[in-house]
Write an enzyme that holds these catalytic residues in place. Structure first.
Site, mmCIF file in Angstrom:
data_model
loop_
_atom_site.group_PDB
_atom_site.id
_atom_site.type_symbol
_atom_site.label_atom_id
_atom_site.label_comp_id
_atom_site.label_asym_id
_atom_site.label_seq_id
_atom_site.Cartn_x
_atom_site.Cartn_y
_atom_site.Cartn_z
ATOM 1 N N GLU A 126 15.647 21.214 -20.754
ATOM 2 C CA GLU A 126 15.958 19.708 -20.448
ATOM 3 C C GLU A 126 15.474 19.072 -19.287
ATOM 4 O OE1 GLU A 126 20.339 17.786 -21.173
ATOM 5 O OE2 GLU A 126 19.778 19.690 -22.169
ATOM 6 N N LEU A 127 15.073 17.785 -19.563
ATOM 7 C CA LEU A 127 14.549 16.961 -18.543
ATOM 8 C C LEU A 127 15.289 17.021 -17.225
ATOM 9 C CD1 LEU A 127 11.911 15.195 -17.896
ATOM 10 C CD2 LEU A 127 13.247 13.161 -18.474
ATOM 11 N N ASP A 128 14.709 17.414 -15.850
ATOM 12 C CA ASP A 128 15.251 17.190 -14.541
ATOM 13 C C ASP A 128 16.705 17.791 -14.753
ATOM 14 O OD1 ASP A 128 12.990 15.737 -13.916
ATOM 15 O OD2 ASP A 128 13.826 13.910 -14.545
ATOM 16 N N HIS A 150 12.115 16.100 -7.978
ATOM 17 C CA HIS A 150 12.475 14.873 -8.595
ATOM 18 C C HIS A 150 13.067 13.992 -7.403
ATOM 19 C CE1 HIS A 150 13.820 12.391 -11.878
ATOM 20 N NE2 HIS A 150 14.950 12.278 -11.283
ATOM 21 N N SER A 159 15.445 15.975 -4.974
ATOM 22 C CA SER A 159 15.803 17.353 -5.428
ATOM 23 C C SER A 159 14.741 18.237 -5.872
ATOM 24 C CB SER A 159 16.888 17.399 -6.606
ATOM 25 O OG SER A 159 17.777 16.324 -6.043
ATOM 26 N N ASN A 206 10.291 22.315 -10.048
ATOM 27 C CA ASN A 206 9.823 20.479 -9.909
ATOM 28 C C ASN A 206 10.548 19.968 -8.815
ATOM 29 O OD1 ASN A 206 8.938 18.318 -11.003
ATOM 30 N ND2 ASN A 206 10.947 17.826 -11.925
ATOM 31 N N LEU A 255 7.560 18.457 -20.888
ATOM 32 C CA LEU A 255 6.996 19.963 -21.113
ATOM 33 C C LEU A 255 7.559 20.375 -22.483
ATOM 34 C CD1 LEU A 255 6.891 21.491 -17.618
ATOM 35 C CD2 LEU A 255 4.978 20.113 -18.716
ATOM 36 N N MET A 301 3.509 14.297 -14.392
ATOM 37 C CA MET A 301 4.216 13.141 -15.435
ATOM 38 C C MET A 301 4.168 13.601 -16.763
ATOM 39 S SD MET A 301 5.635 11.998 -12.584
ATOM 40 C CE MET A 301 6.568 10.565 -12.795
ATOM 41 N N SER A 345 0.434 13.515 -3.015
ATOM 42 C CA SER A 345 0.823 13.733 -1.560
ATOM 43 C C SER A 345 1.665 14.819 -1.461
ATOM 44 C CB SER A 345 1.481 12.381 -1.050
ATOM 45 O OG SER A 345 3.017 12.361 -1.639
HETATM 46 C C1 GAR Z 1 6.911 11.919 -6.052
HETATM 47 O O1 GAR Z 1 7.811 10.988 -5.642
HETATM 48 C C2 GAR Z 1 7.553 13.084 -6.992
HETATM 49 O O2 GAR Z 1 8.943 13.203 -6.789
HETATM 50 C C3 GAR Z 1 7.955 12.193 -8.281
HETATM 51 O O3 GAR Z 1 6.433 11.706 -8.365
HETATM 52 C C4 GAR Z 1 5.935 11.303 -6.967
HETATM 53 C C5 GAR Z 1 4.579 12.020 -7.084
HETATM 54 O O4 GAR Z 1 3.887 11.619 -5.854
HETATM 55 N N1 GAR Z 1 7.990 12.813 -9.251
HETATM 56 C C6 GAR Z 1 8.893 12.451 -10.471
HETATM 57 O O5 GAR Z 1 9.051 11.566 -10.679
HETATM 58 C C7 GAR Z 1 9.099 13.748 -11.479
HETATM 59 N N2 GAR Z 1 9.908 13.439 -12.487
HETATM 60 P P1 GAR Z 1 2.557 12.517 -5.202
HETATM 61 O O6 GAR Z 1 1.661 12.506 -6.415
HETATM 62 O O7 GAR Z 1 2.237 11.771 -4.126
HETATM 63 O O8 GAR Z 1 3.199 13.880 -4.923
#
Ligand code: GAR
Length: 321
Positions: free
Chosen positions: A145-147, A111, A138, A109, A95, A92, A16
């Site tokens: 490092e992750l996020d 998050h 964010s 990214n 990397l 998801m 989305s």
């Molecule tokens: C979103 O909420 C995004 O922020 C999250 O995955 C979802 C993807 O939704 N990302 C993470 O958690 C990354 N650590 P989408 O496929 O509908 O865009």
């Protein structure tokens, strides 16, 4: 309008956020275009949305592969698409350091938390369990490092008394769809933003010994030496005389060098009004891929040409060690 930045979006799920970025790219004056959507999940919902909109798609499952090998395949596909940036939108995957390094400063990214709070998974439940008044989202630059990379923008979302992780996630997704296109636009066109350029130039100028800032005829300038008798070594020119470009003015060795630079590299240099007559050259800053080390070298050279000999001598000695 300047050429659009080319972005590749990587997804793992419904996509989305990818769709929000995609429809935003159709609005007038959007500074980016999507050249590819890639996934580690061949059945990711977002892939068919992108394909239906005529965007080239790429998928390669990660199962049975090392992280490095899979990252390399995704990297090669992105390079082939001609993208300047990678935009992770629900990709998801953790990397590898090599992959992150290759896209340093060019990978963003999203998050679903107000970083630095709640890195990793289950962000909404953790915010609710902690009794937070706000959750949120964010957008940040990706680092090893992750996020954890520098935050480019955030949007707060109030947590309602009867929220559960699912209801909160749903509402935060609305905020994600607003924030991500906005930040991507801002980031890919940052080199057209006078404030961004001035901040970078100012940091380099003030890092030089005994330098200070002083305005000159409405432009920011930097001098070396005392407040009383210092000499200018750099000026920031934000189209002060109606020029096409935002530029940094530094001193060359003289007219021969100035003219040769302007003639041989007109994409980078021009002869500025007034200052050109005394050997100052303008280096264009509002262009993609400015080499900031090159700018720093020019600034040091210009600083040296006006700094008191006592100071440059000390620098020469220090540089020998
Ligand atoms: C979103 O909420 C995004 O922020 C999250 O995955 C979802 C993807 O939704 N990302 C993470 O958690 C990354 N650590 P989408 O496929 O509908 O865009």
């Amino acid at each position: 309008m300047a050429e659009k930045a080319k972005i590749a979006i990587l997804i793992s799920g419904s996509g989305s956020n990818m769709a929000a970025l995609l429809y935003h790219s159709k609005l007038p004056n959007c500074p980016y275009e999507i050249v590819m959507v890639g996934s580690n999940k061949p059945d990711a919902g977002g892939l068919s949305i992108a394909a239906a909109e005529g965007i080239s798609i790429f998928a390669h499952p990660h199962k049975g592969m090392t992280r490095e090998a899979h990252d390399q395949i995704m990297h090669d596909a992105v390079i082939k698409s001609g993208a300047d940036y990678i935009i992770l939108a629900g990709y998801m995957r953790i990397l590898s350091a090599q992959f992150v390094q290759k896209w340093d400063g060019r990978m963003l990214n999203i998050h679903p938390s107000l970083l630095p709070k709640y890195k990793g998974l289950h962000t909404h439940q953790r915010a609710i369990d902690a009794g937070d008044k706000f959750g949120g989202v964010s957008v940040h630059l990706v680092t090893a490092e992750l996020d954890d990379g520098p935050i480019l923008g955030q949007c707060k979302v109030a947590i309602l008394p009867d929220d559960n992780a699912e209801s909160l996630a749903k509402r935060i997704l609305f905020a994600e769809h607003q924030l991500y296109p906005h930040i991507v636009c801002e980031y890919v066109s940052r080199f057209q933003n006078p404030k961004y350029l001035l901040d970078k130039v100012r940091a380099l100028a003030l890092a030089l010994p005994q330098s200070h800032e002083r305005e000159s005829h409405g432009s920011e300038g930097w001098r070396v030496g005392s407040e009383k008798s210092g000499k200018y070594f750099a000026y920031f020119n934000n189209r002060h005389h109606g020029e096409d470009h935002i530029a940094l003015l530094v001193k060359t060795s003289g007219m021969d060098e100035l003219l040769s630079l302007c003639e041989n590299q007109p994409d980078i240099y021009f002869k500025p009004a007034y200052y050109g007559a005394s050997g100052w050259v303008a280096i264009i800053l509002n262009r993609p891929n400015v080499d900031w080390e090159h700018i720093a070298t020019w600034m040091q050279r210009s600083w040296r040409s006006v700094a008191p000999k006592s100071m440059t001598k000390l620098m020469d000695i220090a540089e020998q060690f």
